[in-house]
Design an enzyme around this catalytic site. Structure first.
Site, PDB file in Angstrom:
ATOM      1  N   GLY A  12     149.282  36.206  13.893  1.00  0.00           N
ATOM      2  CA  GLY A  12     149.063  37.555  14.481  1.00  0.00           C
ATOM      3  C   GLY A  12     150.006  38.180  15.350  1.00  0.00           C
ATOM      4  O   GLY A  12     149.457  38.497  16.515  1.00  0.00           O
ATOM      5  N   ALA A  13     151.094  37.974  15.047  1.00  0.00           N
ATOM      6  CA  ALA A  13     152.224  38.580  15.951  1.00  0.00           C
ATOM      7  C   ALA A  13     152.737  39.760  15.895  1.00  0.00           C
ATOM      8  O   ALA A  13     153.827  40.384  16.465  1.00  0.00           O
ATOM      9  CB  ALA A  13     153.555  37.349  15.698  1.00  0.00           C
ATOM     10  N   VAL A  64     145.211  33.972   7.668  1.00  0.00           N
ATOM     11  CA  VAL A  64     145.094  32.730   8.073  1.00  0.00           C
ATOM     12  C   VAL A  64     143.755  31.912   7.408  1.00  0.00           C
ATOM     13  O   VAL A  64     143.527  30.916   7.547  1.00  0.00           O
ATOM     14  CB  VAL A  64     145.280  32.594   9.764  1.00  0.00           C
ATOM     15  CG1 VAL A  64     146.651  32.750  10.096  1.00  0.00           C
ATOM     16  CG2 VAL A  64     144.222  33.520  10.211  1.00  0.00           C
ATOM     17  N   ASN A  90     147.023  32.318  17.078  1.00  0.00           N
ATOM     18  CA  ASN A  90     146.728  33.400  18.058  1.00  0.00           C
ATOM     19  C   ASN A  90     145.856  34.527  17.137  1.00  0.00           C
ATOM     20  O   ASN A  90     145.299  35.274  17.783  1.00  0.00           O
ATOM     21  CB  ASN A  90     148.103  34.260  18.399  1.00  0.00           C
ATOM     22  CG  ASN A  90     147.817  35.619  19.221  1.00  0.00           C
ATOM     23  OD1 ASN A  90     147.085  35.508  20.153  1.00  0.00           O
ATOM     24  ND2 ASN A  90     148.288  36.627  18.650  1.00  0.00           N
ATOM     25  N   SER A 142     139.925  32.117  25.166  1.00  0.00           N
ATOM     26  CA  SER A 142     139.510  33.137  25.863  1.00  0.00           C
ATOM     27  C   SER A 142     138.740  33.004  26.995  1.00  0.00           C
ATOM     28  O   SER A 142     138.163  31.906  26.978  1.00  0.00           O
ATOM     29  CB  SER A 142     138.748  33.971  24.837  1.00  0.00           C
ATOM     30  OG  SER A 142     138.192  35.311  25.525  1.00  0.00           O
ATOM     31  N   TYR A 155     132.450  36.449  18.449  1.00  0.00           N
ATOM     32  CA  TYR A 155     133.946  36.067  18.918  1.00  0.00           C
ATOM     33  C   TYR A 155     133.600  35.123  19.689  1.00  0.00           C
ATOM     34  O   TYR A 155     134.631  34.081  19.930  1.00  0.00           O
ATOM     35  CB  TYR A 155     134.097  37.438  19.606  1.00  0.00           C
ATOM     36  CG  TYR A 155     135.747  37.484  20.209  1.00  0.00           C
ATOM     37  CD1 TYR A 155     136.759  37.419  19.377  1.00  0.00           C
ATOM     38  CD2 TYR A 155     135.711  37.138  21.672  1.00  0.00           C
ATOM     39  CE1 TYR A 155     137.963  37.482  19.997  1.00  0.00           C
ATOM     40  CE2 TYR A 155     136.984  37.312  22.209  1.00  0.00           C
ATOM     41  CZ  TYR A 155     138.140  36.891  21.312  1.00  0.00           C
ATOM     42  OH  TYR A 155     139.316  37.097  21.922  1.00  0.00           O
ATOM     43  N   LYS A 159     135.503  31.212  20.007  1.00  0.00           N
ATOM     44  CA  LYS A 159     136.188  30.795  21.065  1.00  0.00           C
ATOM     45  C   LYS A 159     135.562  29.378  21.671  1.00  0.00           C
ATOM     46  O   LYS A 159     136.306  28.502  22.082  1.00  0.00           O
ATOM     47  CB  LYS A 159     136.318  31.825  22.220  1.00  0.00           C
ATOM     48  CG  LYS A 159     137.108  33.125  21.842  1.00  0.00           C
ATOM     49  CD  LYS A 159     138.518  32.778  21.571  1.00  0.00           C
ATOM     50  CE  LYS A 159     139.425  34.063  20.792  1.00  0.00           C
ATOM     51  NZ  LYS A 159     140.723  33.772  20.331  1.00  0.00           N
TER      52      LYS A 159
END
Lengths: 258, 259
Positions: A12-13, A64, A90, A142, A155, A159
């Site tokens: 996720g760059a 991914v 990420n 997070s 989400y 995490k």
């Protein structure tokens, strides 16, 4: 603290935290494989910034959530650089749906990308790192691994799962010289829509007044920026951090305390 | 005055579900005993017969909770019969062994689904029903492995970590409608040393003695905690992760065990 010659894969760059991490790794001398899913243009911008930081990199496209694509991506990095020293997990999706607004498909996608995507990348790089007898894995968690979001339930669930993926991986992979840690960013300015209304004050625009106002949510008076997170990744990826594993570093300007 | 509350136990074939169902029935509640389809259906039916013979109101359902439609159908059946659902106790618990480096993707996904997605779907569907009623309680029977790694069953730990955050999200969202949501993080019970046998973690080695009182937990301890967490006496309890382990998880490097 130098990462000269180390090879990093950042998922996720193309944007946001992933881009910031890529740039900081490059500044420390690391070669950076820039993963993206559907942001080719953004990934090229990140690569350009890596070059401007006097390092080298390559772009590796992959979803991914798909183990086969991840495997191919890791092979591609291996072919180019011959090793992978640092994995930065990420890539994530955050649809900002409330608890009652998710359906089966949106639930599955968030878990597949955010949680299973991290696992896919770990499983793909472990044989490489095992052969090298060393490796550094840094996972983006997070503050929402601890505190609920109130705007994106799944989400936060992903995490929460990542927290345990890091702890389990840390004790299992320690025998191979691989450390696994996580960073818990709070609000970070990433240039895309977020569900959480927050005072956006870039560091160069912090004034006494904005600090006073912002400090009601962020004791340090500003929102985070991607390089805040990139600096921590560089430390966790460095030789100096060799005794740290299974740990979490919260980087939120103190917001969790309020 | 009879207790007319209606409680759903998501997996009444698991020992935690059996003990909880018995306890809630003995407290006078109507219990809906759900079992996943398959060989354990019979055990659930047998439990219902026992409770009914004692004069309790018990209904058996068979539902795999695989998607929203399945859970909605279960919820509708209960509401049609009893008019309401007051308690949901999520007792899905299955320890799937596997290593991070090698566990096949499909098995990890299945494990996450069994624990976390079933809980999520029940929270959505049943939570919405409770919110419409303006009251209700959800309790997830989770594990200390939402914080402590197992070294043997990582997908279980992932699911437990996700469950903790579901609890907190749901407590915020549903709390505004009078619904409380809490999680019991259960600690060691008999047989866990085998279930979590590990080459890399000694957490379950001599595990009984790592509990300060040197005693293991039981399914009845779970039932007791559920009964309290869903009682009026716990009306201010919301979004809590209740570590129910006798102090087992407090241990840091095994010294001073009580042998």
């Amino acid at each position: 603290m130098s990462l000269r010659g180390k090879v990093a894969l950042v998922t996720g760059a193309g944007t946001g935290i992933g881009r910031g991490v890529s740039i900081e790794l490059a500044r420390q001398g690391a070669l950076v494989a820039i993963n993206h899913f559907d942001r080719a243009e953004d990934a090229h911008t990140t690569l350009k910034m890596v070059h401007e930081a006097n390092s080298d990199g390559l772009i590796v496209q992959a979803d991914v959530a798909e183990p086969d694509q991840v495997k191919a991506m890791v092979e591609q990095v291996g072919e180019r650089y011959g090793r992978i020293d640092i994995l930065v997990n990420n890539a994530a999706t955050q649809p900002n749906l409330g608890l009652m607004d998710y359906d089966d498909a949106s639930y599955d996608r968030v878990i597949s990308v955010n949680l299973l995507g991290y696992l896919n990348c770990i499983q793909a790089v472990v044989p490489v790192m095992k052969a090298q007898k060393q490796g550094r894995i840094v996972c983006m968690s997070s503050v929402h691994a601890k505190r609920p979001t109130d705007f994106d339930a799944v989400y936060a669930m992903s995490k929460g799962g990542i927290k345990m993926l890091v702890r389990e991986s840390a004790i299992e992979l320690a025998q191979y010289g691989i450390t696994v840690n996580m960073i818990e960013p709070g609000a970070v300015q990433v240039g895309r829509k977020s569900g959480n209304p927050r005072p956006i004050v870039p560091p160069d625009q912090v004034t006494a007044e904005s600090r006073r106002r912002g400090a009601r949510k962020f004791p340090l008076g500003r929102i985070g920026i991607p390089s805040d997170i990139g600096h921590i990744v560089c430390f966790l990826a460095s030789d100096e951090a060799e005794f740290i594993t299974g740990a979490a570093i919260r980087a939120d300007g103190g917001s969790m305390l309020l | 005055m009879p207790n007319r509350r209606v409680a759903l136990v998501s997996d009444a074939s698991h020992p935690f579900g059996v003990a909880t169902a018995k306890r809630l029935a003995h407290d006078g509640m109507t219990v809906v005993l759900n079992g996943p389809p398959g060989p354990r259906e019979q055990a659930v039916a047998a439990l219902a017969l026992v409770l009914q013979a004692e004069g309790h109101d018990a209904l058996v359902t068979v539902n795999d909770m695989k998607d929203t439609a399945a859970v909605t159908s279960l919820c509708d059946d209960i509401v049609t019969k009893y008019g309401r659902i007051d308690l949901h106790v999520h007792t899905h618990n299955r320890i799937d062994r596997g290593a991070v480096a090698s566990m096949p993707h499909g098995l990890v996904r299945d494990s996450l689904h069994f624990h976390a997605k079933t809980a999520f779907l029940c929270t959505q569907v049943i939570g919405q029903r409770m919110a419409a009623q303006g009251e209700g309680c959800i309790v997830y029977v989770g594990s200390i492995h939402g914080d402590k790694p197992t070294g043997s069953a990582f997908s279980y730990a992932l699911a437990q970590g996700a469950l903790q955050m579901l609890c907190k999200e749901a407590a915020l969202e549903l709390g505004r409608s009078g619904v409380r949501v809490n999680l019991i993080a259960m600690g060691p019970v008999e047989g866990d040393d085998m279930r979590f046998q590990s080459d890399i973690s000694d957490i379950y080695l001599d595990y009984q003695y790592k509990v300060p009182s040197a005693t293991l937990g039981t399914a009845e301890d779970v039932a007791e905690a559920v009964a309290w967490a869903t009682s009026d006496g716990a009306r201010y309890l919301n979004g809590a992760i209740i570590r129910l382990d006798g102090g087992f998880a407090l241990h840091y490097m095994d010294h001073k065990m009580k042998r």
